[in-house]
Enzyme design. Structure first.
Site, short mmCIF file in Angstrom:
data_model
loop_
_atom_site.label_atom_id
_atom_site.label_comp_id
_atom_site.label_asym_id
_atom_site.label_seq_id
_atom_site.Cartn_x
_atom_site.Cartn_y
_atom_site.Cartn_z
N CYS A 138 -3.36 0.95 -3.26
CA CYS A 138 -2.62 2.22 -3.16
C CYS A 138 -2.92 3.18 -4.30
CB CYS A 138 -1.12 1.95 -3.03
SG CYS A 138 -0.33 1.22 -4.48
N HIS B 121 4.53 0.98 -5.11
CA HIS B 121 3.63 1.60 -4.11
C HIS B 121 3.60 3.11 -4.30
CE1 HIS B 121 1.29 1.73 -0.46
NE2 HIS B 121 2.04 2.72 -0.01
N HIS C 174 -1.87 6.99 2.78
CA HIS C 174 -1.89 5.95 1.74
C HIS C 174 -2.72 4.75 2.18
CE1 HIS C 174 1.60 3.34 3.50
NE2 HIS C 174 1.02 4.03 4.47
#
Length: 341
Positions: free
Chosen positions: A257, A304, A316
């Protein structure tokens, strides 16, 4: 003649015990079967998603430790280089001082001032005496320089030792975090393997459909980007849709991420840090109502990060086993805040 005896019949009490034991065994088996049914597809997905979130948090901690390791390694290398150069300078100073002492010894070991006093040319005594004073002063200065250099070297060696110990601690942390996220991934895969191939395919199809719909909602939103750089970063990330998620990957063939967000902003000419635990300090924190395309969005206790794409959607690198994609913020867990670079 052999007698034929009638077999002894079990007592009523024994029959009762055996019957009760058998019944209990059947009941326990039934309870075990009821207590441990095969989990449904949705239950497996929920558990797998939870494990993937935990693995991602461990991955980001691993990335942070790896970044610290790289920084410490550079500091250790620089210190060791300083120590080596300092030792060389110290050796040269000592050799220089030793050469003077050797010359004095070869001249007879007599104090230079006494030699001048007995010189056959007394008229030049004062000039030569001044020269001796100059030599003595130079020697004293060299000694002071050597002592200062020795102190500096001792400090640098102590600092290098401390840095090396810190580096070793970070390496141990790296090994622990790597073991942690690999364990989570293995556990998640084990759960996925309890599903049939058809169930796994259906799950993947549902995720892909949700991603397509999220991308369509972004186009319908048509929101003004946070900035020209934010727009450029989002456009760069869009070109990576479909690339696989791999823990620790920074592109261009795969990403995790924070690897994706760092890569995307680099394409826009902006340098941001490597991990979620540091990227949240790379800009100004904003609330959900202030989000614009190109802003960073953080979830799940900073484990995240993604790029806000507009209309409540995020671009993402989601989790292991998936690909870079668009997804609704509602599916990503607990929203923390946005960051405008």
């Amino acid at each position: 003649m052999a007698s034929h005896r009638r077999p002894k019949q079990p007592s009523r009490a024994r029959v009762t015990v055996l019957t009760a034991t058998a019944a209990a065994a059947v009941a326990l088996s039934s309870q075990a079967a009821q207590a441990d049914p095969k989990p449904s597809k949705s239950e497996v997905k929920a558990k797998v998603d939870k494990l993937h979130h935990e693995a991602e948090a461990a991955t980001e901690q691993y990335n942070l430790a790896d970044e610290q390791r790289g920084k410490l390694q550079k500091e250790v290398d620089a210190l060791q280089d300083k120590v080596a150069r300092g030792q060389q300078e110290l050796n040269e100073l000592r050799n220089s001082l030793g050469s003077v002492a050797t010359a004095q010894y070869r001249s007879g070991g007599m104090d230079p001032s006494l030699q001048l006093l007995l010189s056959s040319d007394p008229d030049s005594y004062l000039d030569k005496a001044s020269a001796v004073d100059a030599i003595s002063a130079k020697q004293a200065e060299a000694l002071e320089t050597i002592q200062a250099k020795q102190r500096t070297l001792a400090q640098q060696r102590a600092e290098a030792t401390t840095k090396l110990a810190g580096l070793e601690d970070v390496r141990k942390t790296l090994a622990e975090k790597k073991k942690s996220y690999q364990g989570k991934l293995a556990e998640a895969q084990k759960l996925l393997n309890t599903l049939t191939a058809e169930e796994r395919a259906k799950m993947q199809e549902e995720e892909q459909r949700a991603s397509r719909e999220a991308g369509e909602r972004v186009e319908l939103g048509n929101e003004v980007p946070a900035s020209q750089r934010g727009a450029a970063a989002l456009a760069a990330a869009d070109t990576q849709v479909g690339k696989p998620y791999i823990s620790g990957a920074e592109g261009p063939n795969a990403y995790d991420c924070s690897g994706l967000t760092q890569w995307a902003y680099r394409q826009a000419g902006v340098s941001i840090t490597r991990t979620t635990f540091t990227q949240h300090n790379d800009g100004v924190k904003i609330g959900r109502s202030q989000l614009k395309p190109g802003d960073l969005v953080f979830f799940n206790n900073l484990a995240h990060v993604g790029l806000y794409a507009g209309n409540g959607q995020v671009l993402h690198a989601p989790k292991p086993g998936t690909f870079v994609r668009y997804e609704s913020m509602e599916w990503l867990g607990d929203f923390q805040f946005g960051v405008r670079i």
